[in-house]
Design a protein around this motif. Structure first.
Motif, PDB file in Angstrom:
ATOM      1  N   GLU A  30     -10.049  63.529 -28.166  1.00  0.00           N
ATOM      2  CA  GLU A  30      -9.995  62.349 -29.048  1.00  0.00           C
ATOM      3  C   GLU A  30      -9.386  61.151 -28.334  1.00  0.00           C
ATOM      4  OE1 GLU A  30      -8.535  61.162 -33.559  1.00  0.00           O
ATOM      5  OE2 GLU A  30      -9.027  63.226 -33.031  1.00  0.00           O
ATOM      6  N   CYS A  31      -8.399  61.377 -27.475  1.00  0.00           N
ATOM      7  CA  CYS A  31      -7.802  60.274 -26.713  1.00  0.00           C
ATOM      8  C   CYS A  31      -8.864  59.534 -25.901  1.00  0.00           C
ATOM      9  CB  CYS A  31      -6.722  60.800 -25.763  1.00  0.00           C
ATOM     10  SG  CYS A  31      -5.233  61.362 -26.584  1.00  0.00           S
ATOM     11  N   VAL A  32      -9.704  60.300 -25.205  1.00  0.00           N
ATOM     12  CA  VAL A  32     -10.734  59.703 -24.353  1.00  0.00           C
ATOM     13  C   VAL A  32     -11.854  59.110 -25.203  1.00  0.00           C
ATOM     14  CG1 VAL A  32     -12.336  60.121 -22.440  1.00  0.00           C
ATOM     15  CG2 VAL A  32     -10.169  61.354 -22.537  1.00  0.00           C
ATOM     16  N   LEU A  33     -12.218  59.792 -26.289  1.00  0.00           N
ATOM     17  CA  LEU A  33     -13.296  59.308 -27.147  1.00  0.00           C
ATOM     18  C   LEU A  33     -12.952  57.954 -27.768  1.00  0.00           C
ATOM     19  CD1 LEU A  33     -16.075  59.891 -28.415  1.00  0.00           C
ATOM     20  CD2 LEU A  33     -14.886  61.016 -30.298  1.00  0.00           C
ATOM     21  N   LEU A  34     -11.706  57.739 -28.132  1.00  0.00           N
ATOM     22  CA  LEU A  34     -11.306  56.445 -28.690  1.00  0.00           C
ATOM     23  C   LEU A  34     -11.472  55.327 -27.660  1.00  0.00           C
ATOM     24  CD1 LEU A  34      -8.148  57.476 -30.760  1.00  0.00           C
ATOM     25  CD2 LEU A  34     -10.344  56.687 -31.657  1.00  0.00           C
ATOM     26  N   ALA A  35     -11.238  55.643 -26.378  1.00  0.00           N
ATOM     27  CA  ALA A  35     -11.481  54.661 -25.317  1.00  0.00           C
ATOM     28  C   ALA A  35     -12.974  54.375 -25.178  1.00  0.00           C
ATOM     29  CB  ALA A  35     -10.905  55.167 -23.994  1.00  0.00           C
ATOM     30  N   VAL A  36     -13.780  55.416 -25.286  1.00  0.00           N
ATOM     31  CA  VAL A  36     -15.243  55.254 -25.244  1.00  0.00           C
ATOM     32  C   VAL A  36     -15.712  54.353 -26.384  1.00  0.00           C
ATOM     33  CG1 VAL A  36     -17.438  56.484 -25.561  1.00  0.00           C
ATOM     34  CG2 VAL A  36     -15.685  57.418 -24.025  1.00  0.00           C
ATOM     35  N   MET A  37     -15.152  54.573 -27.569  1.00  0.00           N
ATOM     36  CA  MET A  37     -15.533  53.768 -28.730  1.00  0.00           C
ATOM     37  C   MET A  37     -15.124  52.303 -28.561  1.00  0.00           C
ATOM     38  SD  MET A  37     -14.636  56.491 -31.775  1.00  0.00           S
ATOM     39  CE  MET A  37     -15.282  55.509 -33.128  1.00  0.00           C
ATOM     40  N   SER A  38     -14.010  52.063 -27.863  1.00  0.00           N
ATOM     41  CA  SER A  38     -13.598  50.671 -27.620  1.00  0.00           C
ATOM     42  C   SER A  38     -14.571  49.983 -26.663  1.00  0.00           C
ATOM     43  CB  SER A  38     -12.176  50.617 -27.060  1.00  0.00           C
ATOM     44  OG  SER A  38     -12.126  51.090 -25.734  1.00  0.00           O
ATOM     45  N   TYR A  39     -15.097  50.740 -25.689  1.00  0.00           N
ATOM     46  CA  TYR A  39     -16.116  50.177 -24.790  1.00  0.00           C
ATOM     47  C   TYR A  39     -17.382  49.833 -25.564  1.00  0.00           C
ATOM     48  CZ  TYR A  39     -19.660  49.869 -21.134  1.00  0.00           C
ATOM     49  OH  TYR A  39     -20.693  49.438 -20.330  1.00  0.00           O
ATOM     50  N   ASP A  40     -17.748  50.699 -26.487  1.00  0.00           N
ATOM     51  CA  ASP A  40     -18.911  50.438 -27.351  1.00  0.00           C
ATOM     52  C   ASP A  40     -18.717  49.145 -28.141  1.00  0.00           C
ATOM     53  OD1 ASP A  40     -21.357  51.260 -28.987  1.00  0.00           O
ATOM     54  OD2 ASP A  40     -19.806  51.197 -30.541  1.00  0.00           O
ATOM     55  N   ARG A  41     -17.514  48.932 -28.672  1.00  0.00           N
ATOM     56  CA  ARG A  41     -17.222  47.692 -29.432  1.00  0.00           C
ATOM     57  C   ARG A  41     -17.222  46.475 -28.505  1.00  0.00           C
ATOM     58  NH1 ARG A  41     -19.242  47.542 -33.262  1.00  0.00           N
ATOM     59  NH2 ARG A  41     -20.421  49.133 -32.151  1.00  0.00           N
ATOM     60  N   TYR A  42     -16.766  46.659 -27.256  1.00  0.00           N
ATOM     61  CA  TYR A  42     -16.795  45.559 -26.285  1.00  0.00           C
ATOM     62  C   TYR A  42     -18.239  45.113 -26.021  1.00  0.00           C
ATOM     63  CZ  TYR A  42     -17.430  43.697 -21.594  1.00  0.00           C
ATOM     64  OH  TYR A  42     -17.869  42.959 -20.529  1.00  0.00           O
TER      65      TYR A  42
ATOM     66  N   ARG B 220     -16.781  34.708 -36.154  1.00  0.00           N
ATOM     67  CA  ARG B 220     -15.490  35.308 -35.829  1.00  0.00           C
ATOM     68  C   ARG B 220     -15.143  36.420 -36.809  1.00  0.00           C
ATOM     69  NH1 ARG B 220     -14.058  29.861 -34.645  1.00  0.00           N
ATOM     70  NH2 ARG B 220     -13.145  29.606 -36.729  1.00  0.00           N
ATOM     71  N   ARG B 221     -15.469  36.194 -38.093  1.00  0.00           N
ATOM     72  CA  ARG B 221     -15.186  37.201 -39.112  1.00  0.00           C
ATOM     73  C   ARG B 221     -16.010  38.468 -38.855  1.00  0.00           C
ATOM     74  NH1 ARG B 221     -16.975  34.677 -43.166  1.00  0.00           N
ATOM     75  NH2 ARG B 221     -15.192  33.246 -43.295  1.00  0.00           N
ATOM     76  N   LYS B 222     -17.266  38.287 -38.483  1.00  0.00           N
ATOM     77  CA  LYS B 222     -18.132  39.429 -38.209  1.00  0.00           C
ATOM     78  C   LYS B 222     -17.616  40.224 -37.008  1.00  0.00           C
ATOM     79  CE  LYS B 222     -22.914  40.721 -37.200  1.00  0.00           C
ATOM     80  NZ  LYS B 222     -24.285  40.224 -36.913  1.00  0.00           N
ATOM     81  N   ALA B 223     -17.196  39.509 -35.961  1.00  0.00           N
ATOM     82  CA  ALA B 223     -16.658  40.180 -34.772  1.00  0.00           C
ATOM     83  C   ALA B 223     -15.373  40.935 -35.113  1.00  0.00           C
ATOM     84  CB  ALA B 223     -16.392  39.157 -33.674  1.00  0.00           C
ATOM     85  N   PHE B 224     -14.529  40.334 -35.944  1.00  0.00           N
ATOM     86  CA  PHE B 224     -13.286  40.983 -36.350  1.00  0.00           C
ATOM     87  C   PHE B 224     -13.572  42.248 -37.152  1.00  0.00           C
ATOM     88  CE2 PHE B 224      -9.962  41.606 -39.581  1.00  0.00           C
ATOM     89  CZ  PHE B 224      -8.865  41.818 -38.747  1.00  0.00           C
ATOM     90  N   ASN B 225     -14.503  42.170 -38.092  1.00  0.00           N
ATOM     91  CA  ASN B 225     -14.853  43.338 -38.909  1.00  0.00           C
ATOM     92  C   ASN B 225     -15.449  44.457 -38.065  1.00  0.00           C
ATOM     93  OD1 ASN B 225     -13.976  42.175 -41.295  1.00  0.00           O
ATOM     94  ND2 ASN B 225     -15.963  41.278 -41.771  1.00  0.00           N
ATOM     95  N   THR B 226     -16.146  44.061 -36.984  1.00  0.00           N
ATOM     96  CA  THR B 226     -16.759  45.047 -36.101  1.00  0.00           C
ATOM     97  C   THR B 226     -15.701  45.906 -35.415  1.00  0.00           C
ATOM     98  OG1 THR B 226     -18.642  43.593 -35.673  1.00  0.00           O
ATOM     99  CG2 THR B 226     -18.265  45.341 -34.080  1.00  0.00           C
ATOM    100  N   CYS B 227     -14.549  45.322 -35.132  1.00  0.00           N
ATOM    101  CA  CYS B 227     -13.535  46.006 -34.314  1.00  0.00           C
ATOM    102  C   CYS B 227     -12.295  46.457 -35.073  1.00  0.00           C
ATOM    103  CB  CYS B 227     -13.094  45.078 -33.177  1.00  0.00           C
ATOM    104  SG  CYS B 227     -14.448  44.508 -32.140  1.00  0.00           S
ATOM    105  N   SER B 228     -12.031  45.866 -36.232  1.00  0.00           N
ATOM    106  CA  SER B 228     -10.749  46.093 -36.908  1.00  0.00           C
ATOM    107  C   SER B 228     -10.530  47.557 -37.288  1.00  0.00           C
ATOM    108  CB  SER B 228     -10.637  45.201 -38.153  1.00  0.00           C
ATOM    109  OG  SER B 228     -11.703  45.465 -39.049  1.00  0.00           O
ATOM    110  N   SER B 229     -11.584  48.233 -37.762  1.00  0.00           N
ATOM    111  CA  SER B 229     -11.443  49.638 -38.177  1.00  0.00           C
ATOM    112  C   SER B 229     -11.016  50.510 -37.001  1.00  0.00           C
ATOM    113  CB  SER B 229     -12.758  50.155 -38.760  1.00  0.00           C
ATOM    114  OG  SER B 229     -13.124  49.421 -39.895  1.00  0.00           O
ATOM    115  N   HIS B 230     -11.704  50.332 -35.883  1.00  0.00           N
ATOM    116  CA  HIS B 230     -11.381  51.127 -34.699  1.00  0.00           C
ATOM    117  C   HIS B 230      -9.979  50.824 -34.198  1.00  0.00           C
ATOM    118  CE1 HIS B 230     -11.580  52.001 -30.255  1.00  0.00           C
ATOM    119  NE2 HIS B 230     -11.881  53.172 -30.785  1.00  0.00           N
ATOM    120  N   LEU B 231      -9.580  49.569 -34.252  1.00  0.00           N
ATOM    121  CA  LEU B 231      -8.255  49.171 -33.787  1.00  0.00           C
ATOM    122  C   LEU B 231      -7.157  49.808 -34.649  1.00  0.00           C
ATOM    123  CD1 LEU B 231      -7.104  47.466 -31.533  1.00  0.00           C
ATOM    124  CD2 LEU B 231      -7.110  45.498 -33.065  1.00  0.00           C
TER     125      LEU B 231
END
Length: 314
Positions: free
Chosen positions: A111-123, A234-245
């Motif tokens: 899960e530690c590594v998968l969360l990093a993978v998911m952050s790359y997906d959001r990037y 900006r709101r759309k970009a924030f919503n895209t990432c906020s859950s994962h963050l």
């Protein structure tokens, strides 16, 4: 071979919260409720990501894997914990303890590594939206998930044998509610400096390296969001990432505190409640975080519920 044979094959006693009998009753109800929420929420996300064509995207592929991890992670702990909380019996067999430690470490490290993978997906989704489907193609997604699982198994197969082979001089009482590495190392009667050094090195590799990648990804995302002129963008970009963050903050905050400290300075009471938080609470709130802030998931749920209602009416 000079180590005591009675350190091996002997059942362990998981003290858990046995010094607080009244708290055990409260915790039983609390954990049972959160476990049911975990099962229902994560199973729903897995089924939705499979059944609804709108969710056949890299983001939901990774989210489905995260939900599967959370299901298995919690299930490897909670049934034994509920059994111990309910009655006077607090034991777990030697092989049960080994299995729990292996599974727990595989899933937690993955899960530690998968969360990093998911952050790359959001990037990629925010910073390179026009190339998203080209960059995050199915083969790459599968490879990234495979790497995550490989790292989890590697960490477990390195650390678990070293932890279980430590001499315990006949001690079989674990001051915890599960067979967790810091608690098992702390009960050893031999010098654990080498094992702790390995644990720290792997902790840096599997905690701080993925966390650094997450921070870099979100730093680049923040820079991209600042350049977006429209408030709606900006709101759309924030919503895209906020859950994962939010999920990253909950998971990494407790994990780093737990595992990047020497076992001898490990506070058992504090460790128990922190472990309870990231093994019971976090997996149950992850589906809520992703569902409440995600229009696609809510839309998929509504369409499936409408389909079921229509089928019943006919």
């Amino acid at each position: 071979m000079g180590r005591d044979n009675d350190s091996y094959q002997q059942a362990f006693i998981l003290l858990g919260f046995s010094d607080r009998p009244r708290l055990e009753i409260i915790l039983f109800a609390f954990i049972l409720v959160f476990y049911i929420l975990t099962l229902a929420g994560n199973t729903a996300i897995i089924l939705l990501s499979i059944m609804d064509a709108r969710l056949h995207t890299p983001m939901y592929f990774f989210l489905g894997n995260l939900s599967f991890l959370d299901l298995c992670f919690t299930t490897s702990i909670v049934p034994q914990l509920l059994w111990n909380l309910w009655g006077p019996e607090k034991t777990i067999s030697y092989h049960g303890c080994v299995a729990q430690l292996y599974i727990y470490m595989v899933l937690g490290s993955t899960e530690c590594v998968l969360l990093a993978v998911m952050s790359y997906d959001r990037y990629v989704a925010v910073c390179r939206p026009l190339h998203y489907t080209v960059v995050m193609h199915p083969r790459l997604c599968l490879q990234l998930v495979t790497v995550s699982w490989f790292c989890g198994f590697l960490n477990s197969f390195v650390m678990c044998p070293q932890t279980m082979q430590l001499s315990r001089c006949g001690r079989h009482t674990v001051d915890h509610f599960l067979c967790e590495m810091p608690a098992l190392i702390a009960m050893s009667c031999e010098d654990t400096m080498l094992v702790e050094a390995f644990a720290f090195a792997l902790g840096v590799a599997l905690l701080l390296v993925p966390l650094s990648l997450i921070l870099i990804s979100y730093g680049m995302i923040a820079a991209a969001v600042v350049r977006i002129k429209s408030a709606a963008g900006r709101r759309k970009a924030f919503n895209t990432c906020s859950s994962h963050l939010m999920v990253v903050s909950l998971f990494y905050g407790t994990i780093i505190y737990m595992y990047l400290q020497p076992a001898k300075s490990y506070s058992q009471d504090q460790g128990k409640f922190l472990t309870l938080f990231y093994t019971i609470v976090t997996p149950s709130v992850n589906p809520l975080i992703y569902t409440l802030r995600n229009k696609d998931v809510k839309g998929a749920m509504k369409s499936i519920l409408k389909g079921e209602k229509g089928a019943k009416e006919t």
